[in-house]
Design an enzyme around this catalytic site. Structure first.
Site, PDB file in Angstrom:
ATOM      1  N   LYS B 168     110.738 -49.463  61.497  1.00  0.00           N
ATOM      2  CA  LYS B 168     110.064 -48.297  62.052  1.00  0.00           C
ATOM      3  C   LYS B 168     110.787 -47.914  63.347  1.00  0.00           C
ATOM      4  O   LYS B 168     110.948 -48.751  64.242  1.00  0.00           O
ATOM      5  CB  LYS B 168     108.598 -48.632  62.319  1.00  0.00           C
ATOM      6  N   GLY B 223     107.262 -56.264  71.423  1.00  0.00           N
ATOM      7  CA  GLY B 223     106.709 -55.236  72.299  1.00  0.00           C
ATOM      8  C   GLY B 223     105.484 -55.707  73.038  1.00  0.00           C
ATOM      9  O   GLY B 223     105.367 -56.884  73.401  1.00  0.00           O
ATOM     10  N   SER B 224     104.569 -54.778  73.234  1.00  0.00           N
ATOM     11  CA  SER B 224     103.416 -55.060  74.093  1.00  0.00           C
ATOM     12  C   SER B 224     102.349 -55.867  73.356  1.00  0.00           C
ATOM     13  O   SER B 224     102.277 -55.876  72.131  1.00  0.00           O
ATOM     14  CB  SER B 224     102.809 -53.744  74.571  1.00  0.00           C
ATOM     15  N   GLY B 227     100.222 -53.436  71.225  1.00  0.00           N
ATOM     16  CA  GLY B 227     100.896 -53.056  69.992  1.00  0.00           C
ATOM     17  C   GLY B 227     100.958 -54.211  69.000  1.00  0.00           C
ATOM     18  O   GLY B 227     100.666 -54.049  67.811  1.00  0.00           O
ATOM     19  N   GLY B 228     101.319 -55.377  69.515  1.00  0.00           N
ATOM     20  CA  GLY B 228     101.440 -56.539  68.635  1.00  0.00           C
ATOM     21  C   GLY B 228     100.119 -56.926  68.011  1.00  0.00           C
ATOM     22  O   GLY B 228     100.029 -57.165  66.799  1.00  0.00           O
ATOM     23  N   GLU B 247     106.254 -60.770  68.932  1.00  0.00           N
ATOM     24  CA  GLU B 247     106.742 -61.375  70.180  1.00  0.00           C
ATOM     25  C   GLU B 247     106.312 -60.414  71.276  1.00  0.00           C
ATOM     26  O   GLU B 247     106.732 -59.267  71.299  1.00  0.00           O
ATOM     27  CB  GLU B 247     108.259 -61.539  70.083  1.00  0.00           C
ATOM     28  N   CYS B 286     110.895 -59.051  78.480  1.00  0.00           N
ATOM     29  CA  CYS B 286     109.711 -59.859  78.147  1.00  0.00           C
ATOM     30  C   CYS B 286     109.796 -61.226  78.805  1.00  0.00           C
ATOM     31  O   CYS B 286     108.807 -61.930  78.901  1.00  0.00           O
ATOM     32  CB  CYS B 286     109.547 -59.977  76.640  1.00  0.00           C
ATOM     33  N   GLU B 373     100.799 -59.143  81.814  1.00  0.00           N
ATOM     34  CA  GLU B 373     102.143 -58.612  81.993  1.00  0.00           C
ATOM     35  C   GLU B 373     102.079 -57.208  82.598  1.00  0.00           C
ATOM     36  O   GLU B 373     101.299 -56.368  82.150  1.00  0.00           O
ATOM     37  CB  GLU B 373     102.845 -58.546  80.633  1.00  0.00           C
TER      38      GLU B 373
END
Lengths: 502, 502
Positions: B168, B223-224, B227-228, B247, B286, B373
């Site tokens: 994507k 990603g965030s 989102g994850g 991750e 990250c 984060e």
């Protein structure tokens, strides 16, 4: 009147009669918390003693199991009615499994230790190992009180990987669970293991508290779809979710190629093996073959029906399993399954008779009861006109732990594709034999795609079972004395390690 | 007026100005379905060609990346503002990674092939391997358009393990995503790979359709947190749930032992390294060190503040990240963080300035913004009076991908425990250096306990990254010709295998 009079218990039932006797009291919340805290307190020791020391602890437990075999088998027989011979064999295999995992733990391959110097400038010292993850909660199975119970594969592999274990007693054999835990705790204590290395809690609420406890780092479960997925869901809702390794099981397929029955007498042999296999342990195997796919006109279906009519059932493990079996049979018939044969039963209690139902191959699809596990001595048979039709039906089944292919020998032109088609749906494929025996060996895989398990990568049997209870950690430029022993230059545990790939 | 006039697009933005230019159209549902069907159609080929053949395909892609470096770097710079030098280096590392995974794939250790004869009677032939799991959906990261993007670690490791990939496109660099996919598809086609081996879809809805597609067997995401976890949840609600390897990342700690700053000038050196590290790539790592724990009075905190005041920020990747950074800074201050220094910025667009905030060590706890984060060039500093206080604070942090320990050399009496305490919370621990460099090597582990990833066993970098896209299958008494090549007697792929343990 004190509140203790209201303490709930797990009553112990005889499957032969359905009669209850007193069982252990449910573990109160405070005692569950204490067990978990004790496990967390033991973790720094259990995870860092030498694997050889853990092996010694586990061998002490194996020896204690054997020493108490008579009493344990008798107690197991009272609560499971699986038969003393089967139970004694299972106990001895359980002790052997304990030693197998102890040796695998000491062997150290499970640490996947790797030591590498990445060329610079400046060079980087990089090391990684799969280290013990933390205290593990184990929910054992009803159907294998020794091999998949309190001291079964999950407990053994977690201990071998350096993780303390808290087991939730199974309500199908609560007194046996308590007795096994007593024996294990005494043996571990005598061998010098910290007291939090292993403990047991009793009761549904205690089990939930275990999954919720922040100190618990992973959960292992063996049992039903509903139970497994409930734990997965529960663990997901924790503030810090943890992995749940649920081994559940669905309908395990048996596929016959057209050449499978070409040799004289072969149809009868396959039918006999199939009936023996699906009625073994009163059909209470997660690897029970639940569906036979045979070429139309091969005679196998008729032979299966004939064999099954003379096969003897037994007592199912619990009232719940017996009720689900009766409901399951009704649902299979209501969905169009045609009862071809009903076998012989026992009297009273949770008795169940074998049954074989014929299903139109086109009816094998999601949304019917034909794709759902029916625990107990029942199997489906379906006939195909073309192998393509059989492959299409296979692909519509829910993936499963195991499956069999019967072929016409190595020269059978359909064998390779049949094996590949079954392998695409299962965790283990067996040729020319039943799929329900699971041997505790390095090359075993006892797992499978969802919904047969909650994690398609996990096995609950064999050397790879330890991996579930580990977490990789990389160490970069860490001085030798600050490294875990598995990664130190001197390799004090003498474990196999991958060295530089440069 | 036709409906195509309403087709949504992913506009491309310049972080330097915030200005949008036209980007690619969102992939319609039918085209997503076609991409997934094509991947599923390619799977039987991609998963069964020799690993050497897949290596050839992947090396063709690596070569094409290098051949198109100038155009790709220019496009990446337009969409990310990360700087041409950094981007060119990243592209070259991305091509090297592609070759690394190609070689790891051909090496075959990832198959964990094992061939065993279990003594009888009768003896059982038992073999197992980790086989490709099926088509994989990849959601790349915003911050590393080459190494963790369309052709990043996830795509490389999935292809190396024999799995077709559907990516994507990331909305932070949609035009680059499309261009990378064009280049990869052309190189793969020229190398002879089936057309479904790799494809790209664009748009949020297309991404959801990808996760929902029954043919997709696993998802990889970088990603965030939000989102994850949304993808984890989405995949869980499928009729057949699949693994999601997300991750994500949290606050990576840096711990100084009391001896760390004993040598003259050491406090300044550590401070300089820390500031350089948390401002690298405008803090969009990250593995950015987000928190420094230093002994009170060591002078490190003051040195960090001094350095940070002169440090230059840059443009963040997206309007969303810039807004979240501003919000994050406000939240840190509102929760009691004291701004010690603010660095220099750029003009316009999504510019951001470095910031350092001092936090009372007791305030480091769940429920505060200090454990979350904050993507961008900000770091926290906290001083401790005793190491026990620092260890307690560490244990209250959310586990993270990486962490650093600065000590006083191998003789530092606190070093071993400090390393162990950090290791208990992270996937990788670094001594005397920053933790944000992730090298693509066999011994790397780029993962960590939840919530830094969704699976504490998974790494998205290094040889073990392939394991995520495999599923073990055991073969029992299967004739040689019906076995997958990795398990045949002749070992045609010449892969390392474990033979009998008996």
């Amino acid at each position: 009147m004190t509140t203790t009079e209201f303490t709930a218990t797990d009553p112990s039932h005889s499957p032969r009669t359905g009669q209850a006797t007193a069982g252990p009291a449910h573990t109160p919340a405070a005692a569950v918390a204490a067990a978990v805290a004790s496990a967390a307190g033991a973790f720094p020791v259990v995870s860092t003693v030498t694997p050889a020391e853990r092996r010694r602890w586990m061998e002490a437990v194996a020896g204690a199991l054997e020493a108490h075999a008579d009493g344990l088998v008798a107690l197991a027989e009272e609560e499971t009615a699986l038969g003393e011979e089967r139970l004694r064999g299972e106990l001895l295999r359980g002790a052997r499994n304990m030693r197998y995992y102890a040796a695998a733990g000491e062997g150290g391959a499970w640490l996947r230790a790797r030591v590498q110097t990445v060329p610079g400038p400046p060079p980087v010292d990089l090391r990684r190992a799969d280290l013990p993850i933390g205290p593990v909660a184990v929910f054992g199975a009803s159907n294998f009180p020794f091999q998949f119970g309190v001291l079964g594969h999950d407990t053994c592999s977690a201990l071998a990987a350096g993780c303390p274990v808290v087991v939730k007693a199974h309500p199908a054999h609560p007194r046996l669970s308590v007795r096994l835990a007593e024996i294990a705790r005494a043996a571990l204590a005598e061998a010098g293991a910290p007291s939090g290395t292993f403990s047991l809690v009793v009761g549904f609420e205690a089990g939930l508290a275990l999954v919720d406890a922040p100190e618990i780092a992973a959960v292992a479960f063996t049992g039903s779809q509903a139970g497994g997925m409930a734990l997965v869901e529960r663990a997901r809702r924790r503030p810090a979710p943890i992995p749940v390794y649920a081994e559940m099981g669905t309908v395990n397929p048996v596929l016959l190629t057209p050449a499978a029955t070409a040799a004289p007498g072969r149809a009868g042999e396959i039918a006999a093996a199939f009936v023996e296999s699906f009625t073994l342990g009163v059909g209470q195997y997660c690897t029970k073959p639940g569906l036979l796919l045979a070429p139309r006109g091969s005679g196998v279906v008729e032979a299966v029906a004939g064999r099954a009519a003379g096969a003897r059932g037994g007592w199912l493990l619990t009232r719940g399993i017996a009720a689900a079996y009766a409901d399951g049979l009704r649902a299979l018939e209501a969905a169009g399954g045609e009862v071809l044969a009903t076998g012989l039963g026992e009297d009273g209690g949770y008795s169940a008779r074998p049954a074989v139902l014929r299903v139109a191959i086109g009816d094998l699809r999601e949304g019917t009861p034909f794709t759902e596990e029916c625990f107990g001595p029942v199997a489906l048979v379906a006939e195909y006109d073309t192998l393509q039709e059989a492959y299409a039906a296979l692909a519509r089944l829910r993936p499963s732990l195991a499956g069999s292919v019967y072929g016409g020998g190595a020269a059978d032109p359909d064998l390779a594709e049949a094996v590949a088609r079954v392998a695409a749906q299962v965790g283990r494929v067996v040729v020319d034999g039943p799929c329900n025996g699971v041997v505790t060996e390095d090359a075993m895989h006892h797992g499978g795609p969802w919904p047969s398990t909650s994690d398609p990568r996990a096995t609950s049997v064999g050397a790879e079972a330890l991996a579930r209870f580990t977490r990789p950690v990389a160490y970069q430029n860490v001085p030798d004395a600050a490294l875990p022993p598995a990664l130190r230059d001197s390799n004090p545990w003498r474990i196999p390690r991958c060295a530089d790939s440069h």
